[in-house]
Design a protein around this motif. Sequence first.
Motif, PDB file in Angstrom:
ATOM      1  N   LEU A  40       0.828  -1.206   0.000  1.00  0.00           N
ATOM      2  CA  LEU A  40       0.000   0.000   0.000  1.00  0.00           C
ATOM      3  C   LEU A  40       0.864   1.259   0.000  1.00  0.00           C
ATOM      4  N   GLY A  41       1.999   1.193   0.710  1.00  0.00           N
ATOM      5  CA  GLY A  41       2.905   2.340   0.732  1.00  0.00           C
ATOM      6  C   GLY A  41       3.499   2.628  -0.632  1.00  0.00           C
ATOM      7  N   ALA A  42       3.868   1.563  -1.367  1.00  0.00           N
ATOM      8  CA  ALA A  42       4.380   1.754  -2.725  1.00  0.00           C
ATOM      9  C   ALA A  42       3.304   2.361  -3.613  1.00  0.00           C
ATOM     10  N   GLY A  43       2.061   1.903  -3.438  1.00  0.00           N
ATOM     11  CA  GLY A  43       0.959   2.482  -4.197  1.00  0.00           C
ATOM     12  C   GLY A  43       0.773   3.952  -3.877  1.00  0.00           C
ATOM     13  N   ALA A  44       0.900   4.314  -2.595  1.00  0.00           N
ATOM     14  CA  ALA A  44       0.768   5.709  -2.185  1.00  0.00           C
ATOM     15  C   ALA A  44       1.871   6.571  -2.785  1.00  0.00           C
ATOM     16  N   LEU A  45       3.077   6.036  -2.833  1.00  0.00           N
ATOM     17  CA  LEU A  45       4.184   6.774  -3.455  1.00  0.00           C
ATOM     18  C   LEU A  45       3.909   6.995  -4.938  1.00  0.00           C
ATOM     19  N   GLY A  46       3.333   5.985  -5.582  1.00  0.00           N
ATOM     20  CA  GLY A  46       2.959   6.136  -6.990  1.00  0.00           C
ATOM     21  C   GLY A  46       1.922   7.216  -7.191  1.00  0.00           C
ATOM     22  N   ALA A  47       0.937   7.267  -6.292  1.00  0.00           N
ATOM     23  CA  ALA A  47      -0.102   8.304  -6.382  1.00  0.00           C
ATOM     24  C   ALA A  47       0.492   9.692  -6.183  1.00  0.00           C
ATOM     25  N   LEU A  48       1.439   9.821  -5.250  1.00  0.00           N
ATOM     26  CA  LEU A  48       2.103  11.106  -5.042  1.00  0.00           C
ATOM     27  C   LEU A  48       2.949  11.497  -6.256  1.00  0.00           C
ATOM     28  N   TYR A  49       3.608  10.508  -6.826  1.00  0.00           N
ATOM     29  CA  TYR A  49       4.445  10.760  -8.009  1.00  0.00           C
ATOM     30  C   TYR A  49       3.601  11.218  -9.191  1.00  0.00           C
ATOM     31  N   ALA A  50       2.328  10.856  -9.191  1.00  0.00           N
ATOM     32  CA  ALA A  50       1.421  11.226 -10.281  1.00  0.00           C
ATOM     33  C   ALA A  50       1.258  12.736 -10.401  1.00  0.00           C
ATOM     34  N   PHE A  51       1.454  13.461  -9.307  1.00  0.00           N
ATOM     35  CA  PHE A  51       1.361  14.922  -9.372  1.00  0.00           C
ATOM     36  C   PHE A  51       2.392  15.477 -10.353  1.00  0.00           C
TER      37      PHE A  51
ATOM     38  N   ILE B 115       2.963  14.041 -18.753  1.00  0.00           N
ATOM     39  CA  ILE B 115       2.320  13.054 -19.634  1.00  0.00           C
ATOM     40  C   ILE B 115       0.813  13.259 -19.565  1.00  0.00           C
ATOM     41  N   PRO B 116       0.293  14.266 -20.251  1.00  0.00           N
ATOM     42  CA  PRO B 116      -1.139  14.585 -20.171  1.00  0.00           C
ATOM     43  C   PRO B 116      -2.052  13.480 -20.685  1.00  0.00           C
ATOM     44  N   GLU B 117      -1.521  12.593 -21.545  1.00  0.00           N
ATOM     45  CA  GLU B 117      -2.372  11.525 -22.078  1.00  0.00           C
ATOM     46  C   GLU B 117      -2.677  10.441 -21.044  1.00  0.00           C
ATOM     47  N   LEU B 118      -2.021  10.508 -19.877  1.00  0.00           N
ATOM     48  CA  LEU B 118      -2.260   9.537 -18.814  1.00  0.00           C
ATOM     49  C   LEU B 118      -3.531   9.929 -18.064  1.00  0.00           C
ATOM     50  N   THR B 119      -4.611   9.202 -18.285  1.00  0.00           N
ATOM     51  CA  THR B 119      -5.894   9.510 -17.655  1.00  0.00           C
ATOM     52  C   THR B 119      -5.947   8.945 -16.235  1.00  0.00           C
ATOM     53  N   HIS B 120      -6.567   9.685 -15.336  1.00  0.00           N
ATOM     54  CA  HIS B 120      -6.679   9.308 -13.924  1.00  0.00           C
ATOM     55  C   HIS B 120      -5.319   8.873 -13.364  1.00  0.00           C
ATOM     56  N   PRO B 121      -4.302   9.722 -13.461  1.00  0.00           N
ATOM     57  CA  PRO B 121      -2.930   9.320 -13.110  1.00  0.00           C
ATOM     58  C   PRO B 121      -2.763   8.832 -11.678  1.00  0.00           C
ATOM     59  N   HIS B 122      -3.490   9.422 -10.739  1.00  0.00           N
ATOM     60  CA  HIS B 122      -3.304   9.026  -9.341  1.00  0.00           C
ATOM     61  C   HIS B 122      -3.775   7.595  -9.094  1.00  0.00           C
ATOM     62  N   LEU B 123      -4.926   7.260  -9.639  1.00  0.00           N
ATOM     63  CA  LEU B 123      -5.433   5.898  -9.486  1.00  0.00           C
ATOM     64  C   LEU B 123      -4.582   4.905 -10.263  1.00  0.00           C
ATOM     65  N   VAL B 124      -4.192   5.307 -11.474  1.00  0.00           N
ATOM     66  CA  VAL B 124      -3.415   4.408 -12.333  1.00  0.00           C
ATOM     67  C   VAL B 124      -2.063   4.094 -11.703  1.00  0.00           C
ATOM     68  N   LEU B 125      -1.347   5.119 -11.242  1.00  0.00           N
ATOM     69  CA  LEU B 125      -0.016   4.880 -10.687  1.00  0.00           C
ATOM     70  C   LEU B 125      -0.074   4.242  -9.306  1.00  0.00           C
ATOM     71  N   PHE B 126      -1.174   4.472  -8.582  1.00  0.00           N
ATOM     72  CA  PHE B 126      -1.352   3.732  -7.324  1.00  0.00           C
ATOM     73  C   PHE B 126      -1.428   2.237  -7.625  1.00  0.00           C
ATOM     74  N   ALA B 127      -2.251   1.879  -8.622  1.00  0.00           N
ATOM     75  CA  ALA B 127      -2.420   0.478  -8.985  1.00  0.00           C
ATOM     76  C   ALA B 127      -1.128  -0.108  -9.545  1.00  0.00           C
ATOM     77  N   VAL B 128      -0.434   0.641 -10.410  1.00  0.00           N
ATOM     78  CA  VAL B 128       0.798   0.151 -11.022  1.00  0.00           C
ATOM     79  C   VAL B 128       1.851  -0.123  -9.960  1.00  0.00           C
ATOM     80  N   CYS B 129       2.040   0.826  -9.036  1.00  0.00           N
ATOM     81  CA  CYS B 129       3.085   0.659  -8.021  1.00  0.00           C
ATOM     82  C   CYS B 129       2.712  -0.393  -6.983  1.00  0.00           C
ATOM     83  N   ALA B 130       1.432  -0.482  -6.632  1.00  0.00           N
ATOM     84  CA  ALA B 130       1.009  -1.515  -5.685  1.00  0.00           C
ATOM     85  C   ALA B 130       1.193  -2.911  -6.289  1.00  0.00           C
ATOM     86  N   LEU B 131       0.800  -3.057  -7.554  1.00  0.00           N
ATOM     87  CA  LEU B 131       0.981  -4.348  -8.233  1.00  0.00           C
ATOM     88  C   LEU B 131       2.465  -4.652  -8.446  1.00  0.00           C
TER      89      LEU B 131
END
Length: 275
Positions: free
Chosen positions: A185-196, A202-218
């Motif tokens: 969960l912490g890695a996912g949170a770091l991904g969400a923060l990095y999304a800022f 990378i404007p083409e990345l839709t819903h970046p906070h949710l996407v990078l949370f999922a990517v980093c958690a996985l």
Amino acid sequence: MFWTRLFSGIALIIIAFAVLWVGGPLTGVVTMALSLVGVFELCRVYGIERRSPGIFAYIWTVLYYAVLILGGIIVNGFSLVGLAMPVMITYLLAILAVYVIRFPKYHDREIMAAFMSFFYVSVMLSYVFRIREMKNGGYFVVLIFLCSWGNDTLAYCVGVLFGKHKMSPKLSPKKSIEGLIGGILGAGALGALYAFLLKAQIPELTHPHLVLFAVCALGAIPAVIGDLAASAIKRNNDIKDYGKLIPGHGGVLDRFDSMIFTAPIIYYLVRFVIG
């Protein structure tokens, strides 16, 4: 030991980010060098680091990275990066040929160790370079560190504070289930923060906070497996560290064990998300 580990860790992070910032052939060559050291470390565990199977692993590691680094070259409409799989197949054929021709000099355990050394270290770690070579790869490659090193750090902190249930008592007695969950969960949170930061680049990345949370958690899940797998090999063979290249940390496999598993997962997750 603490200060040695701290300072060498800081130096390692600075060098890693400098190399990844430059990108291109430099990143490819440095990743190849790390792979060669890692292959040597794993081959040494099985006593083949200076024997034919190990030497073949070094040679094919260089060939494999040469194909990746020169992958942009097109010959008769064919990209050289397409030779990556043939290189892997010919390596298997080569070490099996050594096994057959020199029989019974080498045991099947040594041949399988040689193949694992090449695939487990060289092929898996090469995805760090492959991510860097993607469009906007300089931003995406950071996700590997968020998943692996971020997961390690946060899992340790959560485990120390709240850990009560042992995750793998025989293999890693200090790791807890609470730490495992906290690290993911912490890695996912770091991904969400990095999304800022990534959202603006990378404007083409839709819903970046949710996407990078999922990517980093996985991506943190295979990081745990990689760490425990490296520990299991050491315990099976009664060794403390794979090497002494990095003061306070051990060898390449001691420091990059989680990244080896995380890099390929991040590569394919990013390709799936971005297209």
